[in-house]
Design an enzyme around this catalytic site. Sequence first.
Site, PDB file in Angstrom:
ATOM      1  N   TYR A   1     -18.237 -37.518 -34.035  1.00  0.00           N
ATOM      2  CA  TYR A   1     -19.500 -37.766 -33.832  1.00  0.00           C
ATOM      3  C   TYR A   1     -20.120 -36.741 -32.791  1.00  0.00           C
ATOM      4  O   TYR A   1     -19.794 -36.851 -31.594  1.00  0.00           O
ATOM      5  CB  TYR A   1     -19.970 -39.123 -33.293  1.00  0.00           C
ATOM      6  CG  TYR A   1     -21.302 -39.369 -33.305  1.00  0.00           C
ATOM      7  CD1 TYR A   1     -21.919 -39.740 -34.206  1.00  0.00           C
ATOM      8  CD2 TYR A   1     -21.923 -39.279 -32.112  1.00  0.00           C
ATOM      9  CE1 TYR A   1     -23.389 -40.177 -34.242  1.00  0.00           C
ATOM     10  CE2 TYR A   1     -23.347 -39.589 -31.750  1.00  0.00           C
ATOM     11  CZ  TYR A   1     -23.892 -40.065 -32.836  1.00  0.00           C
ATOM     12  OH  TYR A   1     -25.431 -40.309 -32.589  1.00  0.00           O
TER      13      TYR A   1
ATOM     14  N   GLY B   1      -0.299 -52.740  -2.434  1.00  0.00           N
ATOM     15  CA  GLY B   1       0.227 -51.817  -2.716  1.00  0.00           C
ATOM     16  C   GLY B   1       0.812 -51.720  -4.230  1.00  0.00           C
ATOM     17  O   GLY B   1       0.891 -50.547  -4.935  1.00  0.00           O
TER      18      GLY B   1
ATOM     19  N   GLU C   1     -22.423 -42.597 -24.257  1.00  0.00           N
ATOM     20  CA  GLU C   1     -23.595 -43.657 -24.742  1.00  0.00           C
ATOM     21  C   GLU C   1     -24.722 -43.460 -23.874  1.00  0.00           C
ATOM     22  O   GLU C   1     -25.443 -44.413 -23.735  1.00  0.00           O
ATOM     23  CB  GLU C   1     -23.277 -44.724 -25.409  1.00  0.00           C
ATOM     24  CG  GLU C   1     -22.530 -44.528 -26.733  1.00  0.00           C
ATOM     25  CD  GLU C   1     -23.407 -43.777 -27.697  1.00  0.00           C
ATOM     26  OE1 GLU C   1     -24.370 -44.127 -28.030  1.00  0.00           O
ATOM     27  OE2 GLU C   1     -22.976 -42.848 -27.999  1.00  0.00           O
TER      28      GLU C   1
ATOM     29  N   SER D   1     -27.024 -36.179 -22.043  1.00  0.00           N
ATOM     30  CA  SER D   1     -27.997 -37.217 -21.867  1.00  0.00           C
ATOM     31  C   SER D   1     -29.216 -36.630 -22.587  1.00  0.00           C
ATOM     32  O   SER D   1     -30.053 -37.391 -23.392  1.00  0.00           O
ATOM     33  CB  SER D   1     -28.218 -37.923 -20.575  1.00  0.00           C
ATOM     34  OG  SER D   1     -27.186 -38.410 -20.368  1.00  0.00           O
TER      35      SER D   1
ATOM     36  N   THR E   1     -20.719 -43.004 -18.761  1.00  0.00           N
ATOM     37  CA  THR E   1     -21.163 -41.671 -18.915  1.00  0.00           C
ATOM     38  C   THR E   1     -21.644 -41.835 -20.524  1.00  0.00           C
ATOM     39  O   THR E   1     -22.778 -41.224 -20.654  1.00  0.00           O
ATOM     40  CB  THR E   1     -20.497 -40.839 -18.717  1.00  0.00           C
ATOM     41  OG1 THR E   1     -19.930 -40.800 -17.265  1.00  0.00           O
ATOM     42  CG2 THR E   1     -21.066 -39.277 -18.597  1.00  0.00           C
TER      43      THR E   1
END
Length: 664
Positions: A135, A401, A424, A144, A422
């Site tokens: 895609y 730890g 979509e 964006s 971030t």
Amino acid sequence: MKGVDHLAHERNKTEFDVDAMKIVWAGSRHAFELSDRMARLVASDPAFQKDGRIRLGRKELFKNTLRKAAHAWKRILELHLTEEEAGWLRNFVDEPSFTDLHWGMFVPAIKGQGTDEQQQKWLPLAYKMQIIGSYAQTELGHGSNVQGLETTATFDPETDEFVIHSPTLTSSKWWPGGLGKVSTHAIVYARLITNGQEHGVHGFIVQLRSLDDHMPIPGITIGDIGMKFGNGAYNTMDNGVLTFDHIRIPRNQMLMRVLQVTREGKCVKSNVPRQLIYGTMVFVRQTIVADASTALARAVCIATRYSAVRRQFGSQDGGMETQVIDYKTQQSRLFPLLASAYAFRFVGEWLKWLYTDVTQRLQANDFSILPEAHACTAGLKSLTTTATADAIEECRKLCGGHGYLCASGLPELFAVYVPACTYEGDNVVLLLQVARFLMKTVSQLGSGKKPVGTTAYLGRVQDLLQCCCDVQTAEDWLKPSVVLEAFEARSARMCVARAQNLSKFENPEDGFAELSADLVEASVAHCQLIVVSKFIDKLQQDIPGKGVNRQLQNLCYIYALNLLHKYLGDFLSTGCITPKQASLANDQLRSLYSQIRPNAIALVDAFNYTDHYLGSVLGRYDGNVYPKLYEEAWKDPLNDSVVPDGYHEYIHPMLKQQLRNARL
């Protein structure tokens, strides 16, 4: 007491029907049985084992992922799995791979934006994986801002083809998963140009590589963008860079369900409304919200089990030290995250219903709830992914730890998950979209247009601006109506205040830019209200199983009252509650932590995650942490030899004061 005995003791404290809670978490008995079967199928198959993945080099890591993806497809075919079963199997393999974009974006895009003819041609090939799709939307210079994409698709009427071209360096497609080394095809988003005129950004099906030898089509430059954050993590995925040098494709490879280009190059709108495309977006974002609950639940499961195993301080007479989970500081950090996992699961269920409802309405040409659905899914995607990424890191800290070791599973889980903030839609950008919708809704209140769905409470804005929270005792905070009114009043008052401040600007866009940080805060308040309200709605359902509803109530109020505590400035500054009522809320919150404590292990057991899926020594079901940590340490390649490589060249000369004569 050994870890395994310790967790057995914890499970004996349980006050509810764990099997019933497993079904509640899964969504239904069918979903539970299906997911349980697929999880155990994957966990029992040696080909899917994950041990040592973090120690592989990039090329080995990637090839190992290809092997697993091929084996998964082989098992899907051999077992004749349904599409739903296959999806669960791929999920439990638990490794980002090229199949994610193929099934998650490429196929849905063709189904949502392709014509009937295009679907008949391309979907059978995709379903059989005779082609592998990606895609390709995001570019090096734009993500964006989709309308700012630079790749062009220019129609050539002489040949009846589109010419796909990357005119600049920043127009390079950048980030699509599966693109770098695997995908044979991609949905490519480009600026449509016909007869010298631009017609916005549209999708095109473009072949990238030969189906015979996998070489790139002439004119295409394609490769991997390089190592990402983490060791294994998302480095199993070949995120790609792609450029086009005047690549020609047939006209019928433009996705034309909404807009068609004729043989003469004329753009013709079809009778299919453009809004149908938003159905795909709602689907993708509701999936992301569901994934958020899953990732958060994994982290919480690890941290909760380890907090019960780990003992630290508190022994005055040489007896056993205190379990870390019994410290109130640990509970106040951990239990709200446990509650959030359940809250996100239930709002994800509701979004699944919303997607079905929106799809049916769109097909009936009813677009009335689309703006609200768009804002809702955008906001919840932002809220849940941000909270989950932060929560995974908090769970790592809760494990002390040992949480920093890759063997804990938490560093890799964080590295795999954090990109969700971030992709979509950048989370802040999405919240600004929600803010525009909220401001428009407020501006229309005087016109008689009633808010719908998740904004219906704004229709009672006058009451909410004047209401005073009816809390006299700590127990009053256990009333659904009280909690809901507090969150509604906070959101309504923040929205109205932002709208009033916006009205002071002559140019609304200048005001929006200047007040954007305040507007984001209002969007967060609105989205948190949605999650709280859907959790409360869940409590109204008839949920079978001993003690299950009681535990869900505790989790619901922990989620809500922790938010009230965390965002206390909002509630106090808007006058929704008084300082005394805030203090009572904190008293109730502490009480709820004590009530959750005996059930904590059982509540994470209800997630029903196998040890294979968790991939964590700290989160093992049997609690046998320390022997396994010790065993895991000796598997590291540095322990292949007692004396390390480089000793004679570098360490020995230092020890013997011979560095001046050594060849470094």
